[in-house]
Design a protein around this motif. Structure first.
Motif, PDB file in Angstrom:
ATOM      1  N   ARG B  46       0.977  -1.339  -0.483  1.00 40.60           N
ATOM      2  CA  ARG B  46      -0.135   0.340   0.091  1.00 40.60           C
ATOM      3  C   ARG B  46       0.547   1.035   0.393  1.00 40.60           C
ATOM      4  O   ARG B  46       0.986   1.656  -0.783  1.00 40.60           O
ATOM      5  CB  ARG B  46      -0.559   0.321   1.433  1.00 40.60           C
ATOM      6  N   THR B  47       1.856   1.033   0.523  1.00 39.26           N
ATOM      7  CA  THR B  47       2.481   2.530   0.830  1.00 39.26           C
ATOM      8  C   THR B  47       3.538   2.850  -0.449  1.00 39.26           C
ATOM      9  O   THR B  47       3.433   4.435  -1.328  1.00 39.26           O
ATOM     10  CB  THR B  47       3.683   2.290   1.946  1.00 39.26           C
ATOM     11  N   LEU B  48       3.911   1.285  -1.362  1.00 41.15           N
ATOM     12  CA  LEU B  48       4.502   2.180  -2.670  1.00 41.15           C
ATOM     13  C   LEU B  48       3.583   2.678  -3.848  1.00 41.15           C
ATOM     14  O   LEU B  48       3.984   3.461  -4.054  1.00 41.15           O
ATOM     15  CB  LEU B  48       4.519   0.849  -2.959  1.00 41.15           C
ATOM     16  N   TYR B  49       2.148   1.918  -3.482  1.00 34.68           N
ATOM     17  CA  TYR B  49       1.136   2.746  -4.334  1.00 34.68           C
ATOM     18  C   TYR B  49       0.737   4.150  -3.927  1.00 34.68           C
ATOM     19  O   TYR B  49      -0.038   4.942  -4.503  1.00 34.68           O
ATOM     20  CB  TYR B  49      -0.274   1.812  -4.211  1.00 34.68           C
ATOM     21  N   ASP B 101       6.687  -6.059   4.486  1.00 29.69           N
ATOM     22  CA  ASP B 101       5.523  -4.574   4.306  1.00 29.69           C
ATOM     23  C   ASP B 101       6.649  -3.039   3.410  1.00 29.69           C
ATOM     24  O   ASP B 101       7.601  -2.887   4.380  1.00 29.69           O
ATOM     25  CB  ASP B 101       5.245  -3.895   5.693  1.00 29.69           C
ATOM     26  N   PHE B 102       6.844  -2.403   2.253  1.00 33.47           N
ATOM     27  CA  PHE B 102       7.032  -1.403   1.550  1.00 33.47           C
ATOM     28  C   PHE B 102       7.234  -0.834   2.484  1.00 33.47           C
ATOM     29  O   PHE B 102       6.678   0.091   2.576  1.00 33.47           O
ATOM     30  CB  PHE B 102       6.737  -1.386   0.077  1.00 33.47           C
ATOM     31  N   LYS B 103       8.469  -0.328   2.285  1.00 30.25           N
ATOM     32  CA  LYS B 103       8.862   1.154   3.254  1.00 30.25           C
ATOM     33  C   LYS B 103       9.764   1.575   2.100  1.00 30.25           C
ATOM     34  O   LYS B 103      10.458   2.769   2.127  1.00 30.25           O
ATOM     35  CB  LYS B 103       9.698   1.095   4.373  1.00 30.25           C
ATOM     36  N   GLY B 104      10.065   0.826   1.036  1.00 27.73           N
ATOM     37  CA  GLY B 104      11.434   1.609  -0.172  1.00 27.73           C
ATOM     38  C   GLY B 104      12.409   1.458   0.324  1.00 27.73           C
ATOM     39  O   GLY B 104      13.131   1.703   1.645  1.00 27.73           O
ATOM     40  N   GLU B 105      13.529   1.258  -0.713  1.00 26.29           N
ATOM     41  CA  GLU B 105      15.173   2.055  -0.599  1.00 26.29           C
ATOM     42  C   GLU B 105      15.220   2.885   0.033  1.00 26.29           C
ATOM     43  O   GLU B 105      14.540   4.013  -0.269  1.00 26.29           O
ATOM     44  CB  GLU B 105      15.918   1.471  -1.480  1.00 26.29           C
ATOM     45  N   PRO B 106      16.017   3.457   0.990  1.00 27.32           N
ATOM     46  CA  PRO B 106      16.472   4.936   1.114  1.00 27.32           C
ATOM     47  C   PRO B 106      16.474   6.405  -0.135  1.00 27.32           C
ATOM     48  O   PRO B 106      15.939   7.026   1.188  1.00 27.32           O
ATOM     49  CB  PRO B 106      17.988   4.584   1.387  1.00 27.32           C
ATOM     50  N   TYR B 107      16.693   5.602  -1.104  1.00 27.96           N
ATOM     51  CA  TYR B 107      16.699   6.714  -2.016  1.00 27.96           C
ATOM     52  C   TYR B 107      14.795   6.984  -1.969  1.00 27.96           C
ATOM     53  O   TYR B 107      14.842   8.296  -2.032  1.00 27.96           O
ATOM     54  CB  TYR B 107      16.754   7.060  -3.440  1.00 27.96           C
ATOM     55  N   PRO B 205      15.220   5.359 -12.065  1.00 33.47           N
ATOM     56  CA  PRO B 205      15.645   4.449 -12.120  1.00 33.47           C
ATOM     57  C   PRO B 205      14.548   2.946 -11.797  1.00 33.47           C
ATOM     58  O   PRO B 205      13.529   3.175 -10.794  1.00 33.47           O
ATOM     59  CB  PRO B 205      16.989   4.125 -11.282  1.00 33.47           C
ATOM     60  N   ARG B 206      15.309   2.162 -12.622  1.00 36.47           N
ATOM     61  CA  ARG B 206      14.383   0.824 -12.421  1.00 36.47           C
ATOM     62  C   ARG B 206      14.574  -0.349 -11.338  1.00 36.47           C
ATOM     63  O   ARG B 206      15.718  -0.389 -11.765  1.00 36.47           O
ATOM     64  CB  ARG B 206      13.879   0.170 -13.612  1.00 36.47           C
ATOM     65  N   LYS B 207      14.304  -0.692 -10.988  1.00 31.95           N
ATOM     66  CA  LYS B 207      14.651  -2.103 -10.192  1.00 31.95           C
ATOM     67  C   LYS B 207      13.936  -3.297 -10.908  1.00 31.95           C
ATOM     68  O   LYS B 207      13.142  -3.574 -10.936  1.00 31.95           O
ATOM     69  CB  LYS B 207      14.747  -1.850  -8.820  1.00 31.95           C
ATOM     70  N   ARG B 208      14.961  -4.434 -11.182  1.00 32.11           N
ATOM     71  CA  ARG B 208      14.633  -5.611 -11.788  1.00 32.11           C
ATOM     72  C   ARG B 208      15.024  -6.553 -10.637  1.00 32.11           C
ATOM     73  O   ARG B 208      16.565  -6.790 -10.685  1.00 32.11           O
ATOM     74  CB  ARG B 208      14.879  -6.074 -13.027  1.00 32.11           C
ATOM     75  N   ALA B 209      14.609  -7.803 -10.756  1.00 24.26           N
ATOM     76  CA  ALA B 209      14.922  -9.259 -10.641  1.00 24.26           C
ATOM     77  C   ALA B 209      15.153  -9.488 -11.920  1.00 24.26           C
ATOM     78  O   ALA B 209      14.270 -10.149 -12.719  1.00 24.26           O
ATOM     79  CB  ALA B 209      13.880  -9.708  -9.711  1.00 24.26           C
ATOM     80  N   ASP B 210      16.350  -9.913 -12.344  1.00 28.50           N
ATOM     81  CA  ASP B 210      16.478 -10.616 -13.358  1.00 28.50           C
ATOM     82  C   ASP B 210      16.565 -11.772 -13.704  1.00 28.50           C
ATOM     83  O   ASP B 210      18.101 -12.309 -14.910  1.00 28.50           O
ATOM     84  CB  ASP B 210      17.204  -9.278 -13.676  1.00 28.50           C
ATOM     85  N   ASN B 211      17.213 -13.126 -13.102  1.00 31.43           N
ATOM     86  CA  ASN B 211      17.058 -13.887 -12.892  1.00 31.43           C
ATOM     87  C   ASN B 211      15.672 -15.599 -12.913  1.00 31.43           C
ATOM     88  O   ASN B 211      15.080 -14.800 -12.204  1.00 31.43           O
ATOM     89  CB  ASN B 211      18.734 -14.725 -12.599  1.00 31.43           C
ATOM     90  N   TYR B 327       9.657  -1.523  -6.420  1.00 33.78           N
ATOM     91  CA  TYR B 327       9.810   0.111  -6.850  1.00 33.78           C
ATOM     92  C   TYR B 327       9.381   1.225  -7.152  1.00 33.78           C
ATOM     93  O   TYR B 327       8.249   1.166  -7.493  1.00 33.78           O
ATOM     94  CB  TYR B 327      11.645   0.195  -7.839  1.00 33.78           C
ATOM     95  N   TRP B 328       9.650   2.801  -6.284  1.00 32.85           N
ATOM     96  CA  TRP B 328       8.712   4.060  -6.876  1.00 32.85           C
ATOM     97  C   TRP B 328       8.580   4.235  -8.585  1.00 32.85           C
ATOM     98  O   TRP B 328       9.982   4.431  -8.727  1.00 32.85           O
ATOM     99  CB  TRP B 328       9.558   4.244  -6.226  1.00 32.85           C
ATOM    100  N   ASN B 329       8.042   3.807  -9.128  1.00 29.54           N
ATOM    101  CA  ASN B 329       8.059   4.088 -10.720  1.00 29.54           C
ATOM    102  C   ASN B 329       7.774   4.906 -11.174  1.00 29.54           C
ATOM    103  O   ASN B 329       7.933   5.135 -12.204  1.00 29.54           O
ATOM    104  CB  ASN B 329       6.736   2.392 -11.522  1.00 29.54           C
ATOM    105  N   ASN B 330       7.506   6.321 -10.569  1.00 32.03           N
ATOM    106  CA  ASN B 330       7.438   7.838 -11.307  1.00 32.03           C
ATOM    107  C   ASN B 330       7.971   8.358 -10.332  1.00 32.03           C
ATOM    108  O   ASN B 330       7.695   9.850 -10.664  1.00 32.03           O
ATOM    109  CB  ASN B 330       5.728   7.482 -11.294  1.00 32.03           C
TER     110      ASN B 330
END
Lengths: 213, 389
Positions: B46-49, B101-107, B205-211, B327-330
């Motif tokens: 919810r926090t992310l949205y 629960d999403f709190k985000g990365e430091p940035y 920036p975009r964050k991806r789990a890539d495998n 990740y925060w996409n906008n």
């Protein structure tokens, strides 16, 4: 035989736990709970290192007691006019806070306890007097029962002060520590003499869960 | 017993639908999609949205809604999570980081404070704006003992700006001095300046789990972020804004998160993998001394390295560990500032955007109103791209 059955069932259980792909993402259907009243003087289950209700209550209690023991403020034959609002109370800390939450609590408690030893001026409502006078002037309302419109009161003393904080964050430990001070002073608006000062302080630390470090 | 549970569950579900419908009617139409995402989101997300909806609300001019959303975000960010279910889960071998629960990365947490502070600046509430910017810096702090250090230069600048508007020149100069040490060559506001222009460029920036295992994280710059510079167009004159923040850089240089250390310590029998991860993380952190926003030739090649380091350590934790790819996409890619003494008749500004070679993209040029607060000071804020849900 019994031992064999026990081992087999244990193995099955372990296998089920280990292979359940949804073990960590299963929907949380735990019930909520109805709202309950909590004591404003005590800390709650949800906490941080910011200003909480028990701090605001503690600030008001301490400041009111101290102000009422000050002879300049509460011992004069002619009660002084005081203005207690948040305009000159600066938030210099790292926490956003509704300053009026602190200042209103302080004003109300002081007003109730002063019992006529101070006169409280509601400068923040100055527009009310002007609007009422305008209505009377326009003939919309009568003159009321407390006399003709009078100039609003000039105050003798005004509350000033600030809240400040010093923060420390341990990025490895996830521990956050805040030293917070609240300084309150009464300023003689004519001479700028500070006739009363006091402070409230706390130091709180908390460590976030390891998954957030 | 089962029937009772089902009936209770249905009633609760119906009630939540009614609640959602009631709220939906009150939503500003332009924010309806973003609010709908919040309602539908699992509680852990919810926090992310709310973060994403807050940016959309701000971008569409709904500042009261934006303030409410970011207030909610900051409450969640500030909450101390101790002794909860997620903690117990994290100590198990079958933990997926994305379930917390999403709190985000430091940035991201720092940017939530940035937006809340910006909203206070619009309202002329300088001390709470300053508190928000300071709070953002704390999120970015890699402090040791009594001294905090952070490199989120834009927040340092804005803290100084608030101090200046509050009539505290010494405190302002202290912040500006710190800012100059982080961004040498960027001018700080003159004492008589009363207009702040804040412009955001590009995509964050975009964050991806890539495998396949999902335990490898990478940060990527958004290739659609073509505009790198912003300038105020005033007749034939151009007044360039100073680039003060690159969020891709902020995101990709946050290697060595504490959770890695804990994982590393817990899984000693996979110490070899853990050591490789630590080394890569170190290389990534050291190599990126320069932001690609300020020099497009530096940074891109090594950007993913620190994230890979994190992932390698996650892999050492458990074969089922999954990195948190939310990740925060906008968010934007860059923040740019400009301050000036506002001429009394100046009420709008036209902003132009250009790419790394200085070519102006006329399709992005926009005129933005200057918001004058009750103290007579102004803020103009603009994104080069509209915020999307």
């Amino acid at each position: 035989m019994n031992k064999f059955l026990l081992l087999s069932s244990s193995a099955l259980l372990l296998s089920a736990c280990a292979t359940d792909p949804n073990a960590a993402t299963r929907v949380n259907n735990s019930a909520g709970r109805a709202s309950v009243y909590e004591d404003v003087r005590s800390s709650s289950a949800i906490q941080g290192i910011g200003v909480e209700s028990q701090d605001i209550v503690g600030i008001a209690d301490k400041m009111v007691r101290d102000m009422l023991s000050n002879p300049i403020l509460a011992g004069r034959a002619t009660p002084p006019r005081v203005l207690i609002d948040s305009e000159y109370f600066k938030n210099m800390s790292s926490s956003r806070v509704d300053k009026d939450l602190i200042i209103n609590k302080l004003r109300v408690q002081l007003s109730r306890a002063a019992n006529g030893r101070m006169i409280f001026v509601g400068r923040q409502y100055a527009g009310v007097a002007e609007a009422e006078a305008d209505l009377q002037h326009a003939g919309v309302v009568d003159g009321g029962t407390t006399g003709a419109p009078a100039p609003t009161l000039r105050v003798d003393y005004r509350l000033v002060g600030s809240m400040n904080s010093q923060d420390t964050v341990g990025s490895r430990s996830g521990e956050t520590l805040r030293y917070q001070t609240f300084t309150f002073e009464m300023l003689d608006v004519r001479t700028l003499e500070l006739v009363w000062s006091n402070e409230y302080e706390y130091k709180k630390s908390a460590q976030d869960d390891l998954i957030y470090r | 017993m089962h029937k009772l549970r089902v009936a209770t569950g249905c009633a609760a579900f119906a009630a939540s639908l009614l609640l959602a419908a009631a709220h939906a009617e009150d939503d500003p139409p332009e924010l309806a999609a973003a609010y709908e995402q919040i309602r539908k989101a699992p509680e852990k997300d919810r926090t992310l949205y709310q973060m994403q909806a807050g940016v959309i609300a701000l971008d569409r001019g709904y500042r009261i809604e934006a303030a409410r959303l970011f207030d909610a975000v900051l409450v969640n960010i500030s909450a101390i999570y101790a002794n909860n279910d997620q903690a117990a889960r994290a100590r198990s071998l079958w933990y997926e980081e994305g379930t917390k629960d999403f709190k985000g990365e430091p940035y991201e947490r720092a940017m939530a404070h940035y937006y809340r502070g910006l909203l206070d600046l619009f309202d002329g509430v300088y001390d709470n704006a300053r508190a928000s910017f300071r709070g953002g810096l704390l999120q970015d702090a890699f402090a040791e003992e009594a001294q905090n250090r952070a490199d989120f230069a834009s927040l340092v600048f804005l803290e100084g700006w608030c101090s200046q508007l509050m009539g505290m020149p010494s405190a302002a100069e202290e912040s500006y001095a710190e800012f100059r040490s982080l961004r040498p060559g960027v001018a700080t506001p003159a004492p008589d300046h009363n207009l702040l222009v804040l412009v955001e460029t590009g995509y964050g920036p975009r964050k991806r789990a890539d495998n396949v295992a999902g335990n490898s994280l990478r940060y990527f710059p958004n290739p659609r972020s073509l505009e790198k510079h912003a300038a105020i167009a005033f007749g034939n004159a151009r007044f360039p804004l100073a680039p003060v923040e690159d969020l891709y850089w902020q995101a990709s240089t946050r290697g060595g998160r504490p959770i890695d250390r804990i994982i590393d310590g817990k899984m000693e029998f996979k110490a070899v993998t853990g050591n490789v991860g630590s080394a890569l993380t170190t290389i990534g952190s050291v190599a990126q001394e320069y932001s690609p926003l300020f020099d497009a030739n530096i940074g891109g090649a090594v950007a993913a390295v620190s994230a890979v380091g994190t992932a390698a350590q996650l892999a050492s934790f458990s074969t089922k560990a999954r990195a948190d790819a939310r990740y925060w996409n906008n968010l934007p890619e860059g923040l740019h500032v400009f301050t000036v003494r506002r001429p009394p008749t100046l009420n709008t500004l036209t902003i132009e955007f250009s790419n790394a070679d200085g070519q102006v993209d006329a399709s992005l040029t926009r005129t933005v109103p200057i918001q004058i607060d009750s103290h007579g000071n102004g803020v103009a804020w603009l994104r080069s791209r509209p915020a999307q849900p």
